[in-house]
Write an enzyme that holds these catalytic residues in place. Structure first.
Site, PDB file in Angstrom:
ATOM      1  CE1 TYR A 438      23.578  43.085  39.915  1.00 46.66           C
ATOM      2  CE2 TYR A 438      23.847  41.806  37.902  1.00 46.66           C
ATOM      3  CZ  TYR A 438      24.086  42.956  38.628  1.00 46.66           C
ATOM      4  OH  TYR A 438      24.827  43.981  38.084  1.00 46.66           O
ATOM      5  CG  ASP A 480      23.828  44.671  43.485  1.00 48.65           C
ATOM      6  OD1 ASP A 480      23.146  45.579  43.995  1.00 48.65           O
ATOM      7  OD2 ASP A 480      24.628  44.876  42.555  1.00 48.65           O
TER       8      ASP A 480
END
Length: 601
Positions: A438, A480
């Site tokens: 992330y 992400d």
């Protein structure tokens, strides 16, 4: 009807034009000082309302007032007596040319006054209008020719929300028109601040307008516009995004019949795992079974260790009944922040044998002991004392099950400045490594832009390259990544504000490209490699702006693979076959993305 071209002063009456949607009638009111009133009308407005709206004294000599709500006169067009009853007045919009400041300051009181009679308060500048019927189902582009003010008026007539950008207003009108059989009536309204008319019946009885006086009250907008021919053309930004259809590139069932196994990895930013489990408790389980996933990687779980230890929440056992082991990495610097999680499908001989036989269309008799036996499992569900050495390994198709079990799971990249936020979990499989990451967001004010591009990106790239070199195996990093890499990954690429928006800045895009180009292009964006021309495929949409339905999004979630994984060589054991988004999955402002890898003997 729509009232247009109005003027007001201390003793001057009003030029008023009311347009009916079907027929046009004209009434001329004589004996009016300094001006005359010409009305194209099929409905009526009370003189009381007109005087309160235009804030001037109205003298009507030709009307015989029957009641405060009705008037009677003779139409000069059809020569018939017309009774005008206010009780039947539909919604009307009155737009004065002058007294703009008065209209703004008294807007609230005017709305209340007009609502008494079922008439909408004014909300635009002065126009002349020509109405026409438009079927939006066959002519949707007609709305793009209208101004924002005009679009809002159409929305108000339908009692719809009027806030938002022009594209959102257009989309709202198109959606509402889907459920209506009648075509929408659009009134085109060119500005009239510089028009001169001579009056009379041919031009509707409009008097000459003093350009200088009107421009002072309305504002000389025309004078501010540059008249240069060298002015740069405005970029026509994408407004309503279409999603190209992409074909499924791989069939896992057909591949299994030929002996190969399709290893499926899903990545999803859940924007809070507890919130997802509360709103959609079966979402992860349904995804795992529907798509036959082997690994599920989640980002932005927003968990602390206390949540994992809480038996009531049972976070660690979320997918235990579905046959998955779980691994969590939590932020220790801030509560309710960041965090990653990985679920790995549990593998043992009996489970694998059952799956293999089911795939081949066979059934196996279940053992009663299997319902009561409990074993201590390590990675992949193996017994701690069972290392498969000297024993025949189970298989799925022609694939050894040992290749589907991670040999090591690690948290972070051994750098304290990065590892305190729980952003990285790495799994080492026998044939490749997976990193669930992330990437830090640069922030609304780009306060972390330098940290992200100059520190995190460089250290993470070195970590992945070292992993690839040390194990001599290809790597995949996914999750992400908080960057929309190319113009195809942004719905409104070219908009001015994007230069200062996190995830779309030139610095972030350039840093990401440098990671891909490292060592003569060591890494590849799997989705863009497999679907180079696909447009409208995004993985993030702003919930606050309601951007998911019109597909105004960004592609922020990726699978970045070693280049060797993308080359289809018959001698290679693993090849990336497909990557796609599950766009309809709700529960977060991101959607899940999937990577399919063929594993061969």
């Amino acid at each position: 009807p729509r009232a247009l071209g109005a003027r007001s002063s201390k003793d001057t009456l009003i030029n008023l034009r009311l347009i009916n949607r079907k027929s046009v009638h004209s009434m001329k009111l004589p004996h009016v000082p300094k001006s005359s009133i010409n009305i194209h009308i099929s409905f009526c407005l009370s003189t009381t309302i007109l005087s309160s709206f235009f804030r001037c004294s109205i003298i009507v000599n030709s009307f015989s007032v029957v009641s405060p709500f009705s008037t009677t006169s003779t139409c000069t067009t059809c020569s018939s007596a017309t009774n005008l009853n206010l009780l039947r007045v539909p919604t009307a919009v009155l737009v004065p040319t002058a007294a703009r400041s008065q209209r703004k300051s008294h807007s609230r009181s005017l709305r209340e006054n007009f609502s008494t009679f079922g008439i909408a308060a004014p909300n635009s500048n002065s126009y002349d209008s020509d109405s026409k019927e438009v079927d939006l189902k066959t002519q949707p582009k007609e709305l793009e020719k209208l101004t924002v003010v005009h679009l809002k008026e159409l929305l108000r007539e339908k009692s719809l929300k009027v806030s938002g950008r022009k594209a959102e207003l257009i989309q709202r009108l198109l959606q509402s028109q889907k459920y209506e059989d009648q075509p929408l009536i659009i009134t085109t309204m060119p500005r009239t601040s510089k028009r001169k008319t001579s009056g009379g019946d041919d031009d509707g009885g409009r008097t000459k307008i003093d350009n200088e006086k009107v421009s002072k009250k309305v504002g000389k907008k025309e004078d501010k516009k540059p008249n240069s021919k060298n002015k740069k053309a405005k970029v026509d930004h994408q407004r309503i995004t279409d999603r190209d259809e992409i074909k499924k590139l791989w069939n896992a069932e057909e591949a299994l019949k030929k002996g190969s196994y399709t290893f499926k990895i899903m990545s999803w930013n859940v924007a809070g795992l507890r919130a997802l489990l509360r709103k959609q408790p079966d979402a992860l389980s349904n995804l795992a079974s529907e798509h036959k996933l082997d690994v599920i990687c989640l980002q932005e779980t927003k968990l602390q260790q206390s949540h994992l230890d809480d038996p009531k929440l049972n976070i660690t056992g979320v997918l235990a009944d579905d046959g998955f082991d779980s691994h969590f990495s939590c932020s220790t610097t801030k509560k309710g922040y960041s965090g990653t999680c990985v679920f790995v499908r549990r593998r043992d001989k009996e489970n694998v044998a059952d799956a293999d036989q089911q795939a081949k269309g066979k059934k196996k008799q279940g053992k009663l002991d299997s319902f009561f036996s409990k074993k201590n499992k390590s990675f992949g569900g193996k017994d701690k004392n069972d290392n498969h050495e000297g024993k025949k390994s189970a298989s799925i198709g022609d694939i050894d099950v040992a290749d589907l079990i991670p040999t090591n799971v690690s948290m972070g990249m051994d750098k304290k400045e990065h590892d305190m936020e729980g952003r990285l979990i790495t799994l080492d499989f026998p044939q490749f490594s997976i990193a669930n990451v992330y990437v830090p967001n640069s922030g609304q004010k780009l306060e972390r832009l330098d940290y992200r591009t100059k520190n995190w990106d460089k250290d993470f790239l070195n970590y992945m390259k070292e992993k690839e070199d040390t194990r001599d195996k290809p790597v995949i990093w996914l999750g992400d990544l908080n960057v929309a890499h190319t113009s195809k990954d942004v719905w409104n690429d070219g908009a001015k504000h994007l230069a200062k928006q996190a995830g779309v800045t030139a610095e972030e895009r350039e840093s990401f490209q440098q990671m891909l180009d490292y060592s003569d292009g060591s890494f590849v964006d799997a989705f863009r490699y497999l679907h180079p021309d696909a447009m409208g495929h995004y993985s993030y949409w702003s919930q606050r702006a309601g951007n998911r339905e019109p597909n105004k999004g960004l592609r922020l979630d990726y699978f970045i693979c070693s280049t060797s994984l993308m080359k289809d060589d018959p001698e290679k054991k693993i090849v990336v076959r497909d990557s796609y988004m599950i766009k309809d999955q709700e529960g977060s402002d991101h959607c899940p993305v999937i990577l399919e890898i063929e594993m061969r003997k």
